[in-house]
Scaffold this active site. Structure first.
Site, PDB file in Angstrom:
ATOM      1  N   ASP A   1     105.965 -74.165-164.277  1.00 51.12           N
ATOM      2  CA  ASP A   1     104.953 -73.974-163.244  1.00 51.12           C
ATOM      3  C   ASP A   1     105.595 -73.715-161.877  1.00 51.12           C
ATOM      4  O   ASP A   1     106.687 -74.220-161.596  1.00 51.12           O
ATOM      5  CB  ASP A   1     104.081 -75.237-163.189  1.00 51.12           C
ATOM      6  CG  ASP A   1     102.778 -75.019-162.442  1.00 51.12           C
ATOM      7  OD1 ASP A   1     102.439 -73.857-162.146  1.00 51.12           O
ATOM      8  OD2 ASP A   1     102.097 -76.013-162.159  1.00 51.12           O
ATOM      9  N   GLY A   2     104.901 -72.941-161.048  1.00 49.56           N
ATOM     10  CA  GLY A   2     105.325 -72.778-159.654  1.00 49.56           C
ATOM     11  C   GLY A   2     105.893 -71.409-159.309  1.00 49.56           C
ATOM     12  O   GLY A   2     106.368 -71.204-158.188  1.00 49.56           O
ATOM     13  N   ASN A   3     105.814 -70.461-160.246  1.00 49.84           N
ATOM     14  CA  ASN A   3     106.335 -69.115-159.941  1.00 49.84           C
ATOM     15  C   ASN A   3     105.595 -68.488-158.762  1.00 49.84           C
ATOM     16  O   ASN A   3     106.210 -67.847-157.897  1.00 49.84           O
ATOM     17  CB  ASN A   3     106.159 -68.183-161.144  1.00 49.84           C
ATOM     18  CG  ASN A   3     107.021 -68.570-162.323  1.00 49.84           C
ATOM     19  OD1 ASN A   3     107.956 -69.344-162.181  1.00 49.84           O
ATOM     20  ND2 ASN A   3     106.713 -68.021-163.480  1.00 49.84           N
TER      21      ASN A   3
ATOM     22  N   HIS B   1     107.289 -64.430-161.133  1.00 47.45           N
ATOM     23  CA  HIS B   1     107.410 -64.451-162.596  1.00 47.45           C
ATOM     24  C   HIS B   1     108.736 -63.817-163.036  1.00 47.45           C
ATOM     25  O   HIS B   1     109.333 -64.243-164.016  1.00 47.45           O
ATOM     26  CB  HIS B   1     106.229 -63.726-163.245  1.00 47.45           C
ATOM     27  CG  HIS B   1     104.912 -64.413-162.986  1.00 47.45           C
ATOM     28  ND1 HIS B   1     104.739 -65.767-163.126  1.00 47.45           N
ATOM     29  CD2 HIS B   1     103.704 -63.923-162.568  1.00 47.45           C
ATOM     30  CE1 HIS B   1     103.490 -66.088-162.829  1.00 47.45           C
ATOM     31  NE2 HIS B   1     102.846 -64.985-162.480  1.00 47.45           N
TER      32      HIS B   1
ATOM     33  N   SER C   1      98.851 -68.982-171.156  1.00 53.99           N
ATOM     34  CA  SER C   1      97.804 -69.766-171.813  1.00 53.99           C
ATOM     35  C   SER C   1      96.574 -68.900-172.073  1.00 53.99           C
ATOM     36  O   SER C   1      96.407 -67.829-171.472  1.00 53.99           O
ATOM     37  CB  SER C   1      97.417 -70.961-170.938  1.00 53.99           C
ATOM     38  OG  SER C   1      96.628 -70.524-169.853  1.00 53.99           O
ATOM     39  N   THR C   2      95.703 -69.403-172.937  1.00 52.49           N
ATOM     40  CA  THR C   2      94.455 -68.677-173.214  1.00 52.49           C
ATOM     41  C   THR C   2      93.606 -68.588-171.941  1.00 52.49           C
ATOM     42  O   THR C   2      92.754 -67.726-171.820  1.00 52.49           O
ATOM     43  CB  THR C   2      93.655 -69.390-174.337  1.00 52.49           C
ATOM     44  OG1 THR C   2      93.676 -70.800-174.098  1.00 52.49           O
ATOM     45  CG2 THR C   2      94.263 -69.143-175.703  1.00 52.49           C
ATOM     46  N   GLU C   3      93.876 -69.467-170.981  1.00 58.77           N
ATOM     47  CA  GLU C   3      93.128 -69.456-169.706  1.00 58.77           C
ATOM     48  C   GLU C   3      93.753 -68.480-168.686  1.00 58.77           C
ATOM     49  O   GLU C   3      93.098 -68.089-167.716  1.00 58.77           O
ATOM     50  CB  GLU C   3      93.106 -70.862-169.076  1.00 58.77           C
ATOM     51  CG  GLU C   3      92.223 -71.862-169.828  1.00 58.77           C
ATOM     52  CD  GLU C   3      92.788 -72.293-171.178  1.00 58.77           C
ATOM     53  OE1 GLU C   3      94.024 -72.493-171.270  1.00 58.77           O
ATOM     54  OE2 GLU C   3      92.017 -72.397-172.156  1.00 58.77           O
TER      55      GLU C   3
ATOM     56  N   ARG D   1      93.282 -64.644-164.678  1.00 55.53           N
ATOM     57  CA  ARG D   1      93.979 -64.214-163.448  1.00 55.53           C
ATOM     58  C   ARG D   1      93.675 -62.739-163.165  1.00 55.53           C
ATOM     59  O   ARG D   1      93.262 -61.998-164.059  1.00 55.53           O
ATOM     60  CB  ARG D   1      95.482 -64.434-163.614  1.00 55.53           C
ATOM     61  CG  ARG D   1      95.790 -65.907-163.728  1.00 55.53           C
ATOM     62  CD  ARG D   1      97.266 -66.197-163.641  1.00 55.53           C
ATOM     63  NE  ARG D   1      97.462 -67.642-163.682  1.00 55.53           N
ATOM     64  CZ  ARG D   1      98.542 -68.269-163.298  1.00 55.53           C
ATOM     65  NH1 ARG D   1      99.575 -67.593-162.842  1.00 55.53           N
ATOM     66  NH2 ARG D   1      98.640 -69.579-163.364  1.00 55.53           N
TER      67      ARG D   1
ATOM     68  N   LEU E   1     119.305 -73.050-181.760  1.00 55.75           N
ATOM     69  CA  LEU E   1     118.155 -73.510-180.973  1.00 55.75           C
ATOM     70  C   LEU E   1     116.899 -72.775-181.453  1.00 55.75           C
ATOM     71  O   LEU E   1     116.903 -71.542-181.548  1.00 55.75           O
ATOM     72  CB  LEU E   1     118.377 -73.195-179.483  1.00 55.75           C
ATOM     73  CG  LEU E   1     117.227 -73.569-178.549  1.00 55.75           C
ATOM     74  CD1 LEU E   1     117.259 -75.062-178.193  1.00 55.75           C
ATOM     75  CD2 LEU E   1     117.269 -72.762-177.248  1.00 55.75           C
TER      76      LEU E   1
ATOM     77  N   ARG F   1      99.612 -82.450-164.581  1.00 53.09           N
ATOM     78  CA  ARG F   1      98.542 -82.076-165.513  1.00 53.09           C
ATOM     79  C   ARG F   1      99.160 -81.617-166.825  1.00 53.09           C
ATOM     80  O   ARG F   1     100.281 -81.109-166.840  1.00 53.09           O
ATOM     81  CB  ARG F   1      97.739 -80.884-164.962  1.00 53.09           C
ATOM     82  CG  ARG F   1      96.759 -81.192-163.894  1.00 53.09           C
ATOM     83  CD  ARG F   1      95.882 -79.958-163.640  1.00 53.09           C
ATOM     84  NE  ARG F   1      96.655 -78.834-163.125  1.00 53.09           N
ATOM     85  CZ  ARG F   1      97.018 -78.681-161.857  1.00 53.09           C
ATOM     86  NH1 ARG F   1      96.672 -79.589-160.970  1.00 53.09           N
ATOM     87  NH2 ARG F   1      97.717 -77.642-161.463  1.00 53.09           N
TER      88      ARG F   1
ATOM     89  N   GLU G   1     107.464 -88.187-174.068  1.00 54.32           N
ATOM     90  CA  GLU G   1     107.727 -88.664-172.710  1.00 54.32           C
ATOM     91  C   GLU G   1     107.459 -87.494-171.765  1.00 54.32           C
ATOM     92  O   GLU G   1     107.856 -86.356-172.051  1.00 54.32           O
ATOM     93  CB  GLU G   1     109.188 -89.108-172.579  1.00 54.32           C
ATOM     94  CG  GLU G   1     109.532 -90.323-173.399  1.00 54.32           C
ATOM     95  CD  GLU G   1     108.785 -91.577-172.941  1.00 54.32           C
ATOM     96  OE1 GLU G   1     108.602 -91.757-171.724  1.00 54.32           O
ATOM     97  OE2 GLU G   1     108.381 -92.370-173.809  1.00 54.32           O
TER      98      GLU G   1
HETATM   99  C1  FPP Z   1     103.185 -70.607-164.002  1.00 56.16           C
HETATM  100  O1  FPP Z   1     103.389 -70.367-162.642  1.00 56.16           O
HETATM  101  C2  FPP Z   1     103.839 -69.594-164.804  1.00 56.16           C
HETATM  102  C3  FPP Z   1     103.215 -68.711-165.636  1.00 56.16           C
HETATM  103  C4  FPP Z   1     101.763 -68.646-165.828  1.00 56.16           C
HETATM  104  C5  FPP Z   1     103.972 -67.719-166.379  1.00 56.16           C
HETATM  105  C6  FPP Z   1     105.280 -68.212-166.919  1.00 56.16           C
HETATM  106  C7  FPP Z   1     106.078 -67.061-167.288  1.00 56.16           C
HETATM  107  C8  FPP Z   1     107.386 -66.917-167.033  1.00 56.16           C
HETATM  108  C9  FPP Z   1     108.259 -67.926-166.417  1.00 56.16           C
HETATM  109  C10 FPP Z   1     107.971 -65.656-167.420  1.00 56.16           C
HETATM  110  C11 FPP Z   1     109.027 -65.836-168.444  1.00 56.16           C
HETATM  111  C12 FPP Z   1     108.554 -66.163-169.783  1.00 56.16           C
HETATM  112  C13 FPP Z   1     108.875 -65.432-170.876  1.00 56.16           C
HETATM  113  C14 FPP Z   1     108.516 -65.893-172.246  1.00 56.16           C
HETATM  114  C15 FPP Z   1     109.587 -64.167-170.743  1.00 56.16           C
HETATM  115  P1  FPP Z   1     102.120 -70.065-161.745  1.00 56.16           P
HETATM  116  O2  FPP Z   1     101.921 -68.604-161.697  1.00 56.16           O
HETATM  117  O3  FPP Z   1     100.955 -70.847-162.235  1.00 56.16           O
HETATM  118  O4  FPP Z   1     102.604 -70.607-160.357  1.00 56.16           O
HETATM  119  P2  FPP Z   1     101.710 -71.241-159.205  1.00 56.16           P
HETATM  120  O5  FPP Z   1     101.106 -72.506-159.768  1.00 56.16           O
HETATM  121  O6  FPP Z   1     102.710 -71.532-158.127  1.00 56.16           O
HETATM  122  O7  FPP Z   1     100.702 -70.219-158.815  1.00 56.16           O
END
Ligand code: FPP
Length: 238
Positions: free
Chosen positions: A22-24, A39, A67-69, A73, A133, A192, A205
């Site tokens: 989370d947090g991209n 991302h 996610s399905t949700e 976006r 892995l 969450r 955990e």
């Molecule tokens: C959540 O951050 C991240 C996502 C919804 C996408 C995760 C995807 C990647 C890290 C890309 C790499 C994955 C693969 C399998 C190639 P957010 O967009 O919800 O961030 P925010 O909460 O700061 O808005």
């Protein structure tokens, strides 16, 4: 076990680690960049974290990619993510094979572009012989929908009511046959579960890291493992 160039690792490394990356978006916003740039940075980080997992002796890594949700976006972001995922499969396959990573998918392939779904199937096939892995990519994944699908499959198989046990249900999940996650990490400080591994995480955990996903590095993974090693897992016992 000691990791190179860092402090020694704890003895009891979790076999299965799952991560909510989370947090991209906030990472990008902080830099005045479009969300898709976050991302992309998250994708670069994923490669580093996979390598750290291999180095640390983690045997299974499950990541929440889409996610399905997430379909809710804006189209620009959803399309950007799809492009990233397709590019990653093309670009990273040799490296995944080199690191002995076996790719698996959890979630629904239905509803994705047929060419993309096919690419995912081929990548799974191309890495199926690897065993260092297991990388479960949760894509178009929702925990509640996974449980509903599992129940539907059991009903379709004609299982009588008294055969519908916890073991039978677990075996019908996307993760059927795999051990539950020992440790679930969520980055960016959010507390969450967000519909991620809600059955499998019953006794996991949880660890929340403050860093946004693109900044969650090997040292922070090591800190999470250290905290995990100090937890006292009781699985409902004393
Ligand atoms: C959540 O951050 C991240 C996502 C919804 C996408 C995760 C995807 C990647 C890290 C890309 C790499 C994955 C693969 C399998 C190639 P957010 O967009 O919800 O961030 P925010 O909460 O700061 O808005």
């Amino acid at each position: 076990m000691a990791a190179s160039n860092s402090k020694p690792l704890p003895e009891n490394i979790p076999a299965h680690v799952a991560i909510i990356m989370d947090g991209n978006g906030r990472w990008a916003k902080q830099r005045g960049l479009p969300r898709v740039a976050g991302h992309r940075a998250g994708t670069e980080n994923l490669r580093r974290v996979i390598e750290a997992c291999v180095e640390f002796g983690i045997r299974t890594l499950t990541i929440y990619a889409f996610s399905t949700e997430n379909w809710r976006r804006p189209a620009e972001e959803v399309n950007g993510l799809m492009t990233i995922f397709e590019d990653v499969i093309d670009r990273e396959l040799p490296q995944l094979n080199k690191n002995g990573v076996q790719l698996r998918h959890i979630g629904k392939l239905e509803g994705l572009k047929p060419a993309f779904a096919q690419k995912v199937r081929e990548a799974i096939q191309a890495t199926s012989h690897n065993s260092t892995l297991i990388l479960n990519v949760a894509f178009n994944y929702g925990g509640r929908s996974e449980i509903v699908e599992a129940v539907r499959r059991m009903v379709a198989e004609g299982l009588p009511a008294d055969s519908i046990t916890e073991e039978a249900l677990a075996a019908h999940l996307y993760t059927g046959g795999q051990a539950d996650p020992d440790l679930i990490i969520r980055t960016s400080g959010e507390m969450r579960v967000s519909n991620f591994l809600i059955w499998q995480g019953a006794y996991s955990e949880y660890y929340v890291a403050p860093a946004y996903w693109p900044d969650f590095d090997k040292e922070q993974l090591r800190l999470a493992l250290e905290e995990y090693a100090n937890r006292n897992r009781r699985f409902g016992g004393l």
